[in-house]
Design a protein around this motif. Structure first.
Motif, PDB file in Angstrom:
ATOM      1  N   SER A   1      28.152  28.622  59.910  1.00 10.50           N
ATOM      2  CA  SER A   1      27.656  27.477  59.147  1.00 10.50           C
ATOM      3  C   SER A   1      26.426  27.747  58.292  1.00 10.50           C
ATOM      4  N   LEU A   2      25.995  28.980  58.175  1.00  9.47           N
ATOM      5  CA  LEU A   2      24.801  29.239  57.378  1.00  9.47           C
ATOM      6  C   LEU A   2      25.011  28.827  55.918  1.00  9.47           C
ATOM      7  N   GLY A   3      26.157  29.160  55.355  1.00  5.91           N
ATOM      8  CA  GLY A   3      26.439  28.773  53.970  1.00  5.91           C
ATOM      9  C   GLY A   3      26.511  27.270  53.801  1.00  5.91           C
ATOM     10  N   TRP A   4      27.127  26.584  54.755  1.00  4.70           N
ATOM     11  CA  TRP A   4      27.221  25.124  54.713  1.00  4.70           C
ATOM     12  C   TRP A   4      25.838  24.486  54.807  1.00  4.70           C
ATOM     13  N   ASP A   5      25.017  24.994  55.709  1.00  2.00           N
ATOM     14  CA  ASP A   5      23.671  24.451  55.864  1.00  2.00           C
ATOM     15  C   ASP A   5      22.808  24.725  54.628  1.00  2.00           C
ATOM     16  N   THR A   6      23.059  25.842  53.963  1.00  2.00           N
ATOM     17  CA  THR A   6      22.318  26.139  52.741  1.00  2.00           C
ATOM     18  C   THR A   6      22.611  25.111  51.659  1.00  2.00           C
ATOM     19  N   GLY A   7      23.852  24.695  51.533  1.00  2.00           N
ATOM     20  CA  GLY A   7      24.185  23.635  50.577  1.00  2.00           C
ATOM     21  C   GLY A   7      23.453  22.342  50.882  1.00  2.00           C
ATOM     22  N   ARG A   8      23.354  21.998  52.166  1.00  2.89           N
ATOM     23  CA  ARG A   8      22.620  20.790  52.561  1.00  2.89           C
ATOM     24  C   ARG A   8      21.130  20.946  52.254  1.00  2.89           C
ATOM     25  N   ALA A   9      20.576  22.113  52.547  1.00  7.22           N
ATOM     26  CA  ALA A   9      19.156  22.334  52.303  1.00  7.22           C
ATOM     27  C   ALA A   9      18.827  22.260  50.814  1.00  7.22           C
ATOM     28  N   VAL A  10      19.665  22.850  49.977  1.00  5.26           N
ATOM     29  CA  VAL A  10      19.429  22.811  48.525  1.00  5.26           C
ATOM     30  C   VAL A  10      19.550  21.386  48.006  1.00  5.26           C
ATOM     31  N   THR A  11      20.533  20.636  48.499  1.00  7.00           N
ATOM     32  CA  THR A  11      20.696  19.246  48.072  1.00  7.00           C
ATOM     33  C   THR A  11      19.460  18.424  48.407  1.00  7.00           C
ATOM     34  N   ASN A  12      18.955  18.570  49.628  1.00  7.63           N
ATOM     35  CA  ASN A  12      17.760  17.827  50.023  1.00  7.63           C
ATOM     36  C   ASN A  12      16.563  18.205  49.159  1.00  7.63           C
ATOM     37  N   PHE A  13      16.388  19.501  48.916  1.00  8.40           N
ATOM     38  CA  PHE A  13      15.238  19.955  48.141  1.00  8.40           C
ATOM     39  C   PHE A  13      15.275  19.396  46.721  1.00  8.40           C
ATOM     40  N   VAL A  14      16.413  19.493  46.079  1.00 11.51           N
ATOM     41  CA  VAL A  14      16.527  19.036  44.685  1.00 11.51           C
ATOM     42  C   VAL A  14      16.401  17.520  44.600  1.00 11.51           C
ATOM     43  N   ALA A  15      17.038  16.791  45.516  1.00 14.47           N
ATOM     44  CA  ALA A  15      16.987  15.329  45.466  1.00 14.47           C
ATOM     45  C   ALA A  15      15.570  14.811  45.667  1.00 14.47           C
ATOM     46  N   ILE A  16      14.850  15.378  46.634  1.00 11.77           N
ATOM     47  CA  ILE A  16      13.477  14.926  46.888  1.00 11.77           C
ATOM     48  C   ILE A  16      12.559  15.338  45.740  1.00 11.77           C
ATOM     49  N   LEU A  17      12.772  16.520  45.188  1.00  8.15           N
ATOM     50  CA  LEU A  17      11.924  16.990  44.101  1.00  8.15           C
ATOM     51  C   LEU A  17      12.087  16.131  42.858  1.00  8.15           C
ATOM     52  N   LEU A  18      13.315  15.689  42.570  1.00  6.98           N
ATOM     53  CA  LEU A  18      13.564  14.929  41.351  1.00  6.98           C
ATOM     54  C   LEU A  18      13.336  13.430  41.524  1.00  6.98           C
ATOM     55  N   ALA A  19      13.872  12.867  42.588  1.00  2.99           N
ATOM     56  CA  ALA A  19      13.797  11.414  42.770  1.00  2.99           C
ATOM     57  C   ALA A  19      12.762  10.988  43.795  1.00  2.99           C
ATOM     58  N   GLY A  20      12.121  11.934  44.461  1.00  2.00           N
ATOM     59  CA  GLY A  20      11.157  11.586  45.490  1.00  2.00           C
ATOM     60  C   GLY A  20       9.977  10.768  45.012  1.00  2.00           C
ATOM     61  N   PRO A  21       9.329  11.132  43.894  1.00  2.00           N
ATOM     62  CA  PRO A  21       8.169  10.338  43.458  1.00  2.00           C
ATOM     63  C   PRO A  21       8.488   8.868  43.228  1.00  2.00           C
ATOM     64  N   ALA A  22       9.590   8.580  42.548  1.00  3.89           N
ATOM     65  CA  ALA A  22       9.953   7.182  42.289  1.00  3.89           C
ATOM     66  C   ALA A  22      10.306   6.455  43.580  1.00  3.89           C
ATOM     67  N   ALA A  23      11.029   7.128  44.480  1.00  2.00           N
ATOM     68  CA  ALA A  23      11.414   6.487  45.734  1.00  2.00           C
ATOM     69  C   ALA A  23      10.204   6.232  46.619  1.00  2.00           C
ATOM     70  N   LEU A  24       9.271   7.174  46.679  1.00  4.09           N
ATOM     71  CA  LEU A  24       8.057   6.971  47.471  1.00  4.09           C
ATOM     72  C   LEU A  24       7.249   5.793  46.933  1.00  4.09           C
ATOM     73  N   THR A  25       7.134   5.707  45.611  1.00  8.33           N
ATOM     74  CA  THR A  25       6.405   4.585  45.014  1.00  8.33           C
ATOM     75  C   THR A  25       7.064   3.258  45.362  1.00  8.33           C
ATOM     76  N   THR A  26       8.393   3.214  45.317  1.00 10.16           N
ATOM     77  CA  THR A  26       9.116   1.979  45.643  1.00 10.16           C
ATOM     78  C   THR A  26       8.928   1.595  47.099  1.00 10.16           C
ATOM     79  N   PHE A  27       9.058   2.556  48.003  1.00 13.13           N
ATOM     80  CA  PHE A  27       8.906   2.271  49.426  1.00 13.13           C
ATOM     81  C   PHE A  27       7.486   1.796  49.743  1.00 13.13           C
ATOM     82  N   ARG A  28       6.494   2.453  49.155  1.00 16.07           N
ATOM     83  CA  ARG A  28       5.114   2.077  49.447  1.00 16.07           C
ATOM     84  C   ARG A  28       4.757   0.723  48.842  1.00 16.07           C
ATOM     85  N   ARG A  29       5.315   0.418  47.687  1.00 16.41           N
ATOM     86  CA  ARG A  29       5.081  -0.902  47.118  1.00 16.41           C
ATOM     87  C   ARG A  29       5.700  -1.971  48.009  1.00 16.41           C
ATOM     88  N   ALA A  30       6.907  -1.718  48.506  1.00 18.79           N
ATOM     89  CA  ALA A  30       7.544  -2.677  49.410  1.00 18.79           C
ATOM     90  C   ALA A  30       6.743  -2.837  50.692  1.00 18.79           C
TER      91      ALA A  30
END
Length: 307
Positions: free
Chosen positions: A248-277
């Protein structure tokens, strides 16, 4: 028509109004925590986490023949649900969770349940951890632990994914959300990079834990990477590491890359929304009710005049 009256400086608010202290300190407002970790809740979450670790690592700590595979999943599933309910009830008893926090938990659980089928685990792509990491960061480890359990439970009911693997998935996501709430403080780009790195590590951690749930039953005992009861811990551990890398190393790598890219791109806006709420909901702000303000020429509320 006369203009609406505005209260004079220092005047009391209207009768029956509720006031909450504003975040007026220097810098950013203090991070709100929807589910505060009181003493009873800490004990309950710690007990749930301990049982979760035992459920994952029992091949290394339980003597052969004392933990049958036919009975383990139902037992773990039942204990898990009771402990998750105990976490919520403990928070309610301590006053750390109210209707607003429960509503936020329900909304985010529904969002995660709806997001999960979008990835469907294809090539390791998972969309569940993005919300888990950010919500655990903003609302705290207790909220993250509970959200991880409720999200996977709701998505399993929605997609028909109920089975003996579900308790392990719930525990795995609960650990991801809880650890996100325990990360060190950071701000700005440093915080985003910290969360993205943690999201990547959590992708490998989740796969590492989930593999333990079926490793003892998935291979021929004659294989060099199969679980073999009675082996010393070091040899058993070496076999499992080889199994995890090979399967499962290859499978887990896909999950790790997805998490990294999603948080890097959409994380600032999502954090701002959560903290405002969180700020608007004022989860941790005590509500104070003030009495009615006395008007000129009229007696104060609760007093009478004699004829």
């Amino acid at each position: 028509m006369s203009a609406p009256r505005t209260p004079a400086p220092g005047a009391s608010p209207a009768a029956g109004s509720a006031t909450a202290p504003a975040n007026t300190g220097p810098g950013r407002p203090r991070q709100a925590t929807a589910v505060r970790m009181h003493a009873m809740a800490v004990i309950t979450v710690a007990l749930a986490a301990f049982i979760g670790l035992v459920a994952f690592f029992w091949p290394f700590v339980v003597a052969p023949g004392h933990f049958g595979s036919a009975y383990a999943p139902p037992l773990i599933f039942g204990v898990l649900l009771l402990l998750v309910l105990a976490v919520v009830f403990a928070q309610i008893a301590d006053g750390g969770i109210d209707a607003k926090a429960l509503a936020m938990l329900g909304v985010l659980s529904a969002v995660n349940a709806a997001l999960r089928p979008l990835g469907a685990g294809t090539a390791g792509i998972e969309t569940v951890f993005f919300v888990l990491v950010l919500a655990g960061r903003v609302f705290g480890p207790g909220f993250g632990f509970t959200l991880g359990c409720t999200s996977l439970f709701a998505s399993a009911l929605l997609t028909g994914g109920v089975g003996p693997w579900m308790p392990y998935q719930m525990f795995g996501c609960a650990f991801v959300g809880m650890l996100a709430g325990l990360l060190p403080r950071a701000r700005g780009k440093a915080e985003i990079l910290l969360l993205a790195a943690y999201g990547s590590v959590s992708g490998y951690l989740f796969g590492f834990l989930l593999n333990l749930s079926f490793w003892p039953f998935s291979l021929d005992p004659g294989s060099s990477i199969a679980y073999l009861p009675g082996l010393p811990f070091t040899e058993q551990w070496h076999r499992y590491l080889a199994f995890d890398v090979a399967t499962s190393l290859g499978w887990d790598t896909g999950r790790a890359v997805t998490n990294f890219v999603a948080i890097l791109l959409a994380g600032p806006a999502a954090l701002t929304t959560f903290r405002r709420a969180a700020r608007r909901a004022s989860f941790t702000a005590p509500v104070r009710f003030t009495g009615p303000a006395a008007s000129p020429g009229l007696p104060e509320a609760g007093t009478g005049t004699a004829e």
